[in-house]
Each structure stands twice: as C-alpha cells, then as structure tokens.
Design a protein around this motif. Sequence first.
Motif, PDB file in Angstrom:
ATOM      1  N   ALA A  94      48.859  44.177 158.344  1.00 17.05           N
ATOM      2  CA  ALA A  94      48.746  43.451 159.571  1.00 17.05           C
ATOM      3  C   ALA A  94      49.458  44.635 160.781  1.00 17.05           C
ATOM      4  CB  ALA A  94      49.610  42.042 159.627  1.00 17.05           C
ATOM      5  N   ASN A  95      50.383  45.143 160.269  1.00 19.59           N
ATOM      6  CA  ASN A  95      51.365  46.138 161.310  1.00 19.59           C
ATOM      7  C   ASN A  95      50.218  46.944 161.482  1.00 19.59           C
ATOM      8  OD1 ASN A  95      53.465  44.446 161.453  1.00 19.59           O
ATOM      9  ND2 ASN A  95      54.847  45.727 160.344  1.00 19.59           N
ATOM     10  N   GLU A 132      56.190  49.219 148.267  1.00 19.55           N
ATOM     11  CA  GLU A 132      57.654  49.554 148.596  1.00 19.55           C
ATOM     12  C   GLU A 132      57.610  51.049 148.887  1.00 19.55           C
ATOM     13  OE1 GLU A 132      61.228  48.479 146.378  1.00 19.55           O
ATOM     14  OE2 GLU A 132      60.678  46.570 147.595  1.00 19.55           O
ATOM     15  N   HIS A 133      57.612  51.544 150.120  1.00 24.54           N
ATOM     16  CA  HIS A 133      57.437  52.985 150.624  1.00 24.54           C
ATOM     17  C   HIS A 133      58.633  53.669 150.449  1.00 24.54           C
ATOM     18  CE1 HIS A 133      55.751  56.350 151.717  1.00 24.54           C
ATOM     19  NE2 HIS A 133      55.429  56.263 152.956  1.00 24.54           N
ATOM     20  N   GLY A 134      59.397  53.491 149.419  1.00 25.36           N
ATOM     21  CA  GLY A 134      60.785  54.101 149.341  1.00 25.36           C
ATOM     22  C   GLY A 134      61.637  53.535 148.446  1.00 25.36           C
ATOM     23  N   PRO A 135      62.932  54.049 148.340  1.00 28.11           N
ATOM     24  CA  PRO A 135      63.965  53.377 147.581  1.00 28.11           C
ATOM     25  C   PRO A 135      64.072  51.836 148.000  1.00 28.11           C
ATOM     26  CG  PRO A 135      64.912  54.690 148.794  1.00 28.11           C
ATOM     27  CD  PRO A 135      63.704  55.029 149.308  1.00 28.11           C
ATOM     28  N   ASP A 139      67.200  51.281 153.951  1.00 30.67           N
ATOM     29  CA  ASP A 139      67.350  50.552 154.951  1.00 30.67           C
ATOM     30  C   ASP A 139      65.998  50.175 155.490  1.00 30.67           C
ATOM     31  OD1 ASP A 139      69.991  51.065 155.274  1.00 30.67           O
ATOM     32  OD2 ASP A 139      69.793  52.795 156.409  1.00 30.67           O
ATOM     33  N   ARG A 140      65.913  48.811 155.941  1.00 29.27           N
ATOM     34  CA  ARG A 140      64.414  48.587 156.444  1.00 29.27           C
ATOM     35  C   ARG A 140      64.321  48.436 157.851  1.00 29.27           C
ATOM     36  NH1 ARG A 140      61.881  45.390 152.298  1.00 29.27           N
ATOM     37  NH2 ARG A 140      63.225  45.519 150.572  1.00 29.27           N
ATOM     38  N   ASP A 141      63.165  48.616 158.288  1.00 37.71           N
ATOM     39  CA  ASP A 141      62.760  48.768 159.843  1.00 37.71           C
ATOM     40  C   ASP A 141      63.076  47.285 160.495  1.00 37.71           C
ATOM     41  OD1 ASP A 141      60.463  47.409 159.430  1.00 37.71           O
ATOM     42  OD2 ASP A 141      59.298  49.130 159.315  1.00 37.71           O
ATOM     43  N   ASP A 142      62.648  47.269 161.614  1.00 36.21           N
ATOM     44  CA  ASP A 142      62.838  45.907 162.578  1.00 36.21           C
ATOM     45  C   ASP A 142      61.881  44.767 162.005  1.00 36.21           C
ATOM     46  OD1 ASP A 142      60.737  47.253 163.855  1.00 36.21           O
ATOM     47  OD2 ASP A 142      61.653  47.099 165.658  1.00 36.21           O
ATOM     48  N   THR A 143      60.661  45.267 161.162  1.00 34.35           N
ATOM     49  CA  THR A 143      59.982  44.231 160.616  1.00 34.35           C
ATOM     50  C   THR A 143      60.102  44.057 159.434  1.00 34.35           C
ATOM     51  OG1 THR A 143      58.164  46.071 160.029  1.00 34.35           O
ATOM     52  CG2 THR A 143      58.028  45.169 162.341  1.00 34.35           C
ATOM     53  N   GLY A 144      61.307  44.560 158.662  1.00 35.02           N
ATOM     54  CA  GLY A 144      61.638  43.997 157.548  1.00 35.02           C
ATOM     55  C   GLY A 144      61.333  44.898 156.392  1.00 35.02           C
ATOM     56  N   TYR A 145      60.293  46.073 156.717  1.00 34.96           N
ATOM     57  CA  TYR A 145      60.100  46.928 155.585  1.00 34.96           C
ATOM     58  C   TYR A 145      60.915  48.300 155.372  1.00 34.96           C
ATOM     59  CZ  TYR A 145      56.114  43.610 155.736  1.00 34.96           C
ATOM     60  OH  TYR A 145      55.246  42.619 155.806  1.00 34.96           O
ATOM     61  N   ASP A 168      51.208  53.855 148.968  1.00 35.54           N
ATOM     62  CA  ASP A 168      52.490  54.605 148.995  1.00 35.54           C
ATOM     63  C   ASP A 168      53.511  53.847 148.435  1.00 35.54           C
ATOM     64  OD1 ASP A 168      51.078  56.868 149.867  1.00 35.54           O
ATOM     65  OD2 ASP A 168      52.314  57.178 151.650  1.00 35.54           O
ATOM     66  N   ASN A 169      53.443  53.326 147.351  1.00 33.84           N
ATOM     67  CA  ASN A 169      54.501  52.476 146.469  1.00 33.84           C
ATOM     68  C   ASN A 169      55.164  53.294 145.757  1.00 33.84           C
ATOM     69  OD1 ASN A 169      55.599  50.024 145.250  1.00 33.84           O
ATOM     70  ND2 ASN A 169      54.504  50.527 143.319  1.00 33.84           N
ATOM     71  N   ALA A 170      56.669  53.250 145.809  1.00 31.87           N
ATOM     72  CA  ALA A 170      57.512  53.772 144.793  1.00 31.87           C
ATOM     73  C   ALA A 170      58.113  53.060 143.754  1.00 31.87           C
ATOM     74  CB  ALA A 170      58.858  54.263 145.732  1.00 31.87           C
ATOM     75  N   SER A 171      57.637  51.728 143.556  1.00 29.57           N
ATOM     76  CA  SER A 171      58.599  50.746 142.853  1.00 29.57           C
ATOM     77  C   SER A 171      57.544  50.260 141.641  1.00 29.57           C
ATOM     78  CB  SER A 171      58.762  49.544 143.771  1.00 29.57           C
ATOM     79  OG  SER A 171      59.415  48.242 142.937  1.00 29.57           O
ATOM     80  N   VAL A 172      58.295  50.283 140.322  1.00 26.31           N
ATOM     81  CA  VAL A 172      57.862  49.963 139.283  1.00 26.31           C
ATOM     82  C   VAL A 172      57.968  48.356 139.202  1.00 26.31           C
ATOM     83  CG1 VAL A 172      58.002  49.845 136.681  1.00 26.31           C
ATOM     84  CG2 VAL A 172      58.344  51.998 137.808  1.00 26.31           C
ATOM     85  N   ARG A 173      59.040  47.874 139.722  1.00 30.18           N
ATOM     86  CA  ARG A 173      59.103  46.240 139.796  1.00 30.18           C
ATOM     87  C   ARG A 173      58.021  45.577 140.522  1.00 30.18           C
ATOM     88  NH1 ARG A 173      60.388  43.923 144.215  1.00 30.18           N
ATOM     89  NH2 ARG A 173      61.361  45.863 144.953  1.00 30.18           N
TER      90      ARG A 173
END
Length: 271
Positions: A94-95, A132-135, A139-145, A168-173
């Motif tokens: 959406a963004n 999830e594009h990072g650890p 920190d999350r941006d102003d849209t929560g990502y 660009d996902n970095a998360s196994v979870r």
Amino acid sequence: MSERISSQRQEFGIGVIGGPTTVVDIAGLRFVVDPTFDEPGPHAYLTKLEGPAVDEAGLGDVDVVLVSHAAHLDNLDVKGKEYALAAKTVLTGANSAKLLGANTRGLEAWDTITLPRGDGGGDLTVQAVPAEHGPADGDRDDTGYINSQVIGFVLSGTDLPTVYISGDNASVRVAAEIADKAGPIDVAVLFAGAARVAAKFDGRPLTLTSERAAAVAAVLGAKTVLPAHIQGWAHFSEGIDTFKPAFDDAGLAHVLALAEPGEWNVVGKQS
C-alpha cells in the motif's frame, strides 16, 4: 546449461535475470518481480555492479509486475520503474502504491486478489504476505515498518504449483507465519544476499543470510528453492558461494534449483 529466458513463454518457468529481478511464467501469464534494468554504477547510496542478463525488450510482453517495495533502488531502479508503470498491472504494498501511482494496486499483508488466467483455466490467486526488511529489534519508521513496508507474494490456483516470492524479508519467524497461513509451498524464491548498509542498524543484515535462507526453506517445507537478490549490487554481503554450503549443511542441497542469471531455474509442467 539451462534454457535462456526470452520472450518465449514457458508453461511453468521461473528464473532470475539479476539482483532480485525474477520472471515467473504460470497459468498462461508472465510475472516480473522487482524489475531492475539500469546499467551498473552508483545509485544514490548503493552501487550496482552488474546489469540484467536479459533486458526489457528481451522479456517481451509482461502481464503483471510484482514490486515488493518501491523505496529502495536495488528492488526498483529508474528503468525498472518505467517498465513497471508501462505494464498492464502492478501489485505492490500500500505504501509503495502511493509512491508509484498510475496502474498500481496497493496491498496489505494477507490481502488476496484473483486474476484471470491466460490459459483459460479460471483464476490465479495472488496473496500479499508480510516481510521484515531488517533485524526484528530495529527501529520502525513513522508508518510502523522496519526499513519501509515490504511485502512478499504467494501465487496459487487449481492444478498449479504454489509459488512463494519472499521479497526483502530477513525473518525466519515471518516465514513460519507464512507457512502456517499460506502453505504448503512448492517453489520458494528467496531473496537472500545478507544485504548490509553501514548506516542502517549498525550494518546488520537487511535480507536473509544464507543460513537463515536454509532455515526458511526448512520452515516452508519448500520442494524447490531459487536464490535471488544474491548478486549484482555491492551491498550484498553473501552470494552463491555461501548459499550452497548453507543448504548443504542443513541437508537441503536437493531442493536447490540453481542457474546462471538469465537462464531458467525451473521449467516444467504445472501439475
């Protein structure tokens, strides 16, 4: 040597042409994922090392462009954006849809849409899935990502293989959540490369490391795995030389479908 990707479509085929840019032929439709067609050189704070193995003209007509996110030039560069906006349909987060405008349709995670199949077999479903594009503690941006909104995609339909494209996902979870809600997965295109940018999260990986890619493949239970996003840009810190051993160590070497950029990784029947 595998067959080269061209304007000629496959009944079912998936191949990477450089960086994250992936071509998927399925159900009589051609999808192009995260188009990056610029020449090598500096791109803002990133450096592109290699151009695509197949250019826009070489791909012929495209039905749908899938954009995991439009905020970063290694996933959508200048020519890639032009290519996307000239396509019949663009699906993205959406963004990113707000950035692209025109013919884009913005999706949130778990949204689904149906597209008429090109082979007359009914509909194909495209589901947006989280990334999830990072650890996870970043920190999350102003849209929560974390490092911008990113989505992956799952393509599925009657008598079709189910294809997961990670973005660009970095998360196994996150992958485990996708396996639970959208599985089982037949073919997984995993964006890896352990992308690192010194100014972001102290240089920690923004995409899957090779070891995490193997863990994701195991969680998904994927029958076939294609590596993408592992070459062509200077900030990719891992490549095929680490990807293959990681899958071997995990006992998953048999699921890898490897090919040179510009060649089909997977070609076959749909059912």
